[in-house]
Design a protein around this motif. Sequence first.
Motif, mmCIF file in Angstrom:
data_model
loop_
_atom_site.group_PDB
_atom_site.id
_atom_site.type_symbol
_atom_site.label_atom_id
_atom_site.label_comp_id
_atom_site.label_asym_id
_atom_site.label_seq_id
_atom_site.Cartn_x
_atom_site.Cartn_y
_atom_site.Cartn_z
ATOM 1 N N GLY A 15 0.555 -0.907 -0.166
ATOM 2 C CA GLY A 15 -0.130 0.214 -0.385
ATOM 3 C C GLY A 15 0.948 0.869 -0.009
ATOM 4 O O GLY A 15 0.319 2.134 -0.466
ATOM 5 N N ASP A 16 1.737 1.719 0.935
ATOM 6 C CA ASP A 16 2.881 2.827 0.553
ATOM 7 C C ASP A 16 3.058 2.709 -0.276
ATOM 8 O O ASP A 16 3.768 3.967 -0.842
ATOM 9 N N LEU A 17 3.725 1.678 -1.258
ATOM 10 C CA LEU A 17 4.833 1.607 -2.682
ATOM 11 C C LEU A 17 4.176 1.692 -3.178
ATOM 12 O O LEU A 17 4.359 2.430 -5.094
ATOM 13 N N GLY A 18 2.737 1.347 -3.326
ATOM 14 C CA GLY A 18 1.096 1.409 -4.658
ATOM 15 C C GLY A 18 2.119 0.263 -5.553
ATOM 16 O O GLY A 18 2.020 0.340 -6.634
ATOM 17 N N VAL A 19 2.079 -0.707 -5.251
ATOM 18 C CA VAL A 19 2.752 -2.072 -5.803
ATOM 19 C C VAL A 19 1.579 -3.219 -5.675
ATOM 20 O O VAL A 19 0.849 -3.437 -4.554
ATOM 21 N N ARG A 20 1.595 -4.327 -6.002
ATOM 22 C CA ARG A 20 0.700 -5.492 -6.087
ATOM 23 C C ARG A 20 1.121 -5.980 -4.656
ATOM 24 O O ARG A 20 2.735 -6.821 -4.333
#
Length: 325
Positions: free
Chosen positions: A45-50
């Motif tokens: 969530g913090d990194l914007g990845v799956r």
Amino acid sequence: MGSDDANTILRMASLATPMALRVAVTLGLPDRLHDQDLTVDRLAGDLGVRPVPLGLLLAHLTTLGFFERTPTGYRTTEFGENLCGDSLTTVLLNLDTAGGRAELAFTELLHSVTTGQPGYDRRHGRDFWADLAAHPPLRESFDRQMAHRLRAGVPHLAAGFGWGRFATIVDLGGGPGTVLAGILAAHPATRGRLVDLDVTTAAATFAEHGLEDRAAVTAGSFFDPLPAGADAYLLVDILHDWDDEHAHLILARCVEAAAPDGRIVVVEPVGGRQAGTEMDLAMLVIFGGRERRVEEFEALAADHGLVLDSVTDAGGRSVLEFRIA
């Protein structure tokens, strides 16, 4: 071939771990997990990845000892701390830096071996130097990379060669000015001028060391006419970035500018001395260059009336001093 040999070869050839390390550093995972345990979902969530692919990445690097599982997620291990912060390791592994981006040119090694041309252009659509010019953050990261590479060796380089013989030194393509600043600090009677495309960082380096009165900066290229009449023209880690055609152009500019008794001083990891075979391949795929051997430098320089006077090993590199015949 036995199964053990086959497995060893496959491990050596696998791209999974090298790319996993690069992605982890690019995402900043070692720093994020250094002082706190985080779940995969929180990290994603913090990194914007799956989250699922991120979990696969962390699981693989955990088997290699860079991270460890905790009751509340993952945490960077003591070994993994080597991937934290701003260091030569992290600058070279980060895919958003010049060094990390350049390493991707190895995917074009077949092209380079077949043609003798760099793979960087084929991979990224423009050559390395044009890429740095088009993306200032890449240029900044390259300057940091070179400063990291040279920092440990500069004191030995400054003390291990007779720089004090030269009243004036012109450092060509010296980037942040790390080498020239070290030489001037060790030899108070010597003055220097740095020539590079972007001299902002170099000016700050000289100011930081209190060398403003003995160091000047000039924005320019070593392919253009150079400041004339200096006692020595310094090329640190320059010629190995270029094929013979461009190396000849650089040396021609040096000879054109040098005083009649001037010297051309080349500092590089010379083939057969400090340079390793892996770096040879890196120079090929990134620049179309190579780590030349002493006799190759002599042949290159002879076309410009230059004679090799001495070879001195210092600071992890060789210092080749040429005089004008």
